[in-house]
Write a protein that holds these residues in place. Structure first.
Motif, mmCIF file in Angstrom:
data_model
loop_
_atom_site.group_PDB
_atom_site.id
_atom_site.type_symbol
_atom_site.label_atom_id
_atom_site.label_comp_id
_atom_site.label_asym_id
_atom_site.label_seq_id
_atom_site.Cartn_x
_atom_site.Cartn_y
_atom_site.Cartn_z
ATOM 1 N N LEU A 1 0.887 -1.205 -0.121
ATOM 2 C CA LEU A 1 -0.085 -0.143 0.089
ATOM 3 C C LEU A 1 0.796 1.157 0.085
ATOM 4 O O LEU A 1 1.934 1.328 0.689
ATOM 5 C CB LEU A 1 -0.937 0.022 1.379
ATOM 6 N N MET A 2 0.394 2.103 -0.480
ATOM 7 C CA MET A 2 1.224 3.434 -0.773
ATOM 8 C C MET A 2 0.189 4.568 -0.500
ATOM 9 O O MET A 2 -0.931 4.723 -1.038
ATOM 10 C CB MET A 2 1.954 3.888 -2.044
ATOM 11 N N PHE A 3 0.825 5.447 0.296
ATOM 12 C CA PHE A 3 0.172 6.903 0.858
ATOM 13 C C PHE A 3 0.990 7.828 0.403
ATOM 14 O O PHE A 3 2.221 7.711 0.690
ATOM 15 C CB PHE A 3 -0.229 7.020 2.485
ATOM 16 N N CYS A 4 0.367 9.108 -0.236
ATOM 17 C CA CYS A 4 1.252 9.774 -0.699
ATOM 18 C C CYS A 4 0.699 11.346 -0.548
ATOM 19 O O CYS A 4 -0.417 11.475 -0.805
ATOM 20 C CB CYS A 4 1.409 9.755 -2.254
ATOM 21 N N SER A 5 1.468 12.185 0.063
ATOM 22 C CA SER A 5 1.053 13.562 0.587
ATOM 23 C C SER A 5 1.221 14.550 -0.943
ATOM 24 O O SER A 5 2.017 14.481 -1.304
ATOM 25 C CB SER A 5 1.822 14.232 1.656
ATOM 26 N N PHE A 6 0.144 15.273 -1.096
ATOM 27 C CA PHE A 6 -0.043 16.042 -1.993
ATOM 28 C C PHE A 6 -0.147 17.629 -1.638
ATOM 29 O O PHE A 6 -0.215 18.611 -2.383
ATOM 30 C CB PHE A 6 -1.443 16.004 -2.748
ATOM 31 N N THR A 7 0.102 17.659 -0.397
ATOM 32 C CA THR A 7 0.056 18.853 0.365
ATOM 33 C C THR A 7 1.775 19.696 0.446
ATOM 34 O O THR A 7 2.645 18.975 -0.026
ATOM 35 C CB THR A 7 -0.447 18.953 1.860
ATOM 36 N N ARG A 8 1.711 20.857 1.044
ATOM 37 C CA ARG A 8 3.273 21.334 1.380
ATOM 38 C C ARG A 8 4.291 20.494 1.992
ATOM 39 O O ARG A 8 5.313 20.343 1.654
ATOM 40 C CB ARG A 8 3.158 22.572 2.064
ATOM 41 N N ASN A 9 3.660 19.418 2.887
ATOM 42 C CA ASN A 9 4.809 18.579 3.621
ATOM 43 C C ASN A 9 4.666 17.384 2.714
ATOM 44 O O ASN A 9 3.799 16.524 2.843
ATOM 45 C CB ASN A 9 4.422 18.439 4.971
ATOM 46 N N SER A 10 5.804 17.104 1.975
ATOM 47 C CA SER A 10 5.894 16.092 0.823
ATOM 48 C C SER A 10 6.404 14.670 1.702
ATOM 49 O O SER A 10 7.137 14.718 2.823
ATOM 50 C CB SER A 10 6.888 16.458 0.016
ATOM 51 N N ARG A 11 5.560 13.845 1.518
ATOM 52 C CA ARG A 11 6.093 12.463 2.108
ATOM 53 C C ARG A 11 5.155 11.400 1.198
ATOM 54 O O ARG A 11 4.226 11.493 0.964
ATOM 55 C CB ARG A 11 5.601 12.298 3.406
ATOM 56 N N ILE A 12 6.184 10.205 1.038
ATOM 57 C CA ILE A 12 5.432 8.820 0.659
ATOM 58 C C ILE A 12 5.608 7.854 1.504
ATOM 59 O O ILE A 12 6.812 7.921 2.264
ATOM 60 C CB ILE A 12 6.258 8.611 -0.718
ATOM 61 N N LEU A 13 4.395 7.028 1.896
ATOM 62 C CA LEU A 13 4.497 6.051 2.865
ATOM 63 C C LEU A 13 4.022 4.666 2.539
ATOM 64 O O LEU A 13 3.121 4.762 1.936
ATOM 65 C CB LEU A 13 3.856 6.565 4.119
ATOM 66 N N ARG A 14 5.038 3.667 2.475
ATOM 67 C CA ARG A 14 4.745 2.528 1.862
ATOM 68 C C ARG A 14 4.406 1.390 3.011
ATOM 69 O O ARG A 14 5.278 1.409 3.750
ATOM 70 C CB ARG A 14 5.554 1.986 0.840
ATOM 71 N N LEU A 15 3.398 0.360 2.688
ATOM 72 C CA LEU A 15 3.483 -0.489 3.756
ATOM 73 C C LEU A 15 3.351 -1.652 3.057
ATOM 74 O O LEU A 15 2.610 -2.228 2.279
ATOM 75 C CB LEU A 15 1.919 -0.395 4.572
ATOM 76 N N PHE A 16 4.477 -2.605 3.306
ATOM 77 C CA PHE A 16 4.551 -3.738 2.540
ATOM 78 C C PHE A 16 4.050 -4.866 3.460
ATOM 79 O O PHE A 16 4.461 -5.143 4.663
ATOM 80 C CB PHE A 16 6.074 -4.118 2.404
ATOM 81 N N GLY A 17 3.300 -5.860 2.929
ATOM 82 C CA GLY A 17 2.711 -6.834 3.973
ATOM 83 C C GLY A 17 2.240 -8.216 3.029
ATOM 84 O O GLY A 17 2.341 -8.420 1.833
ATOM 85 N N THR A 18 1.370 -8.859 3.964
ATOM 86 C CA THR A 18 0.905 -10.100 3.464
ATOM 87 C C THR A 18 -0.640 -10.005 3.628
ATOM 88 O O THR A 18 -0.995 -9.770 4.778
ATOM 89 C CB THR A 18 1.369 -11.275 4.189
ATOM 90 N N GLY A 19 -1.462 -10.155 2.534
ATOM 91 C CA GLY A 19 -2.713 -9.713 2.696
ATOM 92 C C GLY A 19 -3.657 -10.844 2.759
ATOM 93 O O GLY A 19 -3.211 -12.290 2.133
ATOM 94 N N ARG A 20 -4.903 -10.956 3.193
ATOM 95 C CA ARG A 20 -5.823 -11.937 3.181
ATOM 96 C C ARG A 20 -7.378 -11.510 2.900
ATOM 97 O O ARG A 20 -7.648 -10.220 3.284
ATOM 98 C CB ARG A 20 -5.835 -12.675 4.308
ATOM 99 N N VAL A 21 -8.079 -12.021 2.132
ATOM 100 C CA VAL A 21 -9.438 -11.772 1.680
ATOM 101 C C VAL A 21 -10.410 -12.278 2.773
ATOM 102 O O VAL A 21 -10.417 -13.234 2.894
ATOM 103 C CB VAL A 21 -9.810 -11.904 0.007
ATOM 104 N N VAL A 22 -11.093 -11.292 3.198
ATOM 105 C CA VAL A 22 -12.323 -11.916 4.350
ATOM 106 C C VAL A 22 -13.644 -11.599 3.234
ATOM 107 O O VAL A 22 -14.107 -10.519 3.169
ATOM 108 C CB VAL A 22 -12.299 -11.140 5.361
ATOM 109 N N ARG A 23 -14.381 -12.678 3.072
ATOM 110 C CA ARG A 23 -15.536 -12.648 2.455
ATOM 111 C C ARG A 23 -16.746 -12.180 3.393
ATOM 112 O O ARG A 23 -16.531 -12.460 4.517
ATOM 113 C CB ARG A 23 -16.050 -14.149 1.872
ATOM 114 N N PRO A 24 -17.638 -11.675 2.721
ATOM 115 C CA PRO A 24 -18.757 -11.223 3.500
ATOM 116 C C PRO A 24 -19.541 -12.247 4.280
ATOM 117 O O PRO A 24 -20.086 -11.854 5.237
ATOM 118 C CB PRO A 24 -19.829 -10.550 2.626
ATOM 119 N N ASP A 25 -19.465 -13.368 3.901
ATOM 120 C CA ASP A 25 -20.003 -14.815 4.847
ATOM 121 C C ASP A 25 -19.319 -15.227 5.631
ATOM 122 O O ASP A 25 -19.292 -16.440 6.344
ATOM 123 C CB ASP A 25 -20.631 -15.465 3.624
#
Length: 197
Positions: free
Chosen positions: A77-101
């Motif tokens: 996942l990547m979060f990116c600031s578009f404001t005056r305070n520049s910053r990129i934050l990346r979260l590297f990980g392992t995902g799993r999908v949780v179904r609605p049931d």
């Protein structure tokens, strides 16, 4: 300079919550295509603890991330600031999908906004690496507002259209990896928080 973090502390949580969108990247184990998707609606992302995050996955024209997670779990996942305070934050990980049931789904669902009619799943990510970067070349942008088009589109769709999507373009990735199973629940079958299951 780039910095690595041991956990999602208060400062990182504040930065994440301030972003109006984030990006999700995934890929097959071998060959195939890398997928990169922008995600909007700020109330569709949640920090569950110092090393776990989740997002509310809404129906779309494909299901690349779900297919890739099913195959190998890798996700960034990547979060990116578009404001005056520049910053990129990346979260590297392992995902799993949780179904609605899945029994876990209703508890997870309470972490997100309740006004999204096209809910497909919750993606939960165990974060293994947290790192930022300067973002000095990212341009400045001002947020005008959230785009309501996807929610409005989902609200108009009958069950039959979601069923066709589950059996069609959401059943596999563009590289042929399995994504949604044929028995995947329709959005109308999903109880909202506070409603009986």
């Amino acid at each position: 300079m780039a910095k690595e973090f041991s956990r999602l502390d208060d400062q990182l949580r504040q930065f994440i919550r301030a972003q109006a969108m984030f990006f999700v990247a995934s890929a097959p184990s071998e060959g195939g295509r890398v997928n990169l998707s922008p995600k909007g609606y700020q109330d569709t992302f949640a920090i569950l603890d110092d090393h776990t995050v989740a997002y509310l996955d809404l129906f779309g024209s494909g299901s690349e991330t779900i297919a890739h997670i099913r195959e190998n779990g890798r996700i960034t996942l990547m979060f990116c600031s578009f404001t005056r305070n520049s910053r990129i934050l990346r979260l590297f990980g392992t995902g799993r999908v949780v179904r609605p049931d899945d029994p876990e789904f209703l508890d997870l669902r309470t972490h997100f906004g309740t006004d999204h009619p096209g809910v497909r799943a919750v993606v939960v990510i165990r974060v293994e690496r947290i790192a930022d970067a300067c973002g000095y070349s990212v341009p400045y942008y001002e947020l005008v507002g959230e785009r309501p088009v996807l929610d409005a589109h989902h609200a108009r769709q009958p069950d039959e259209k979601f069923a066709r999507r589950i059996a069609g373009d959401n059943s596999h990735s563009i590289d042929g990896l399995p994504a949604l199973d044929p028995d995947h629940p329709l959005p109308s079958d999903i109880p909202r928080p506070g409603q009986p299951a």
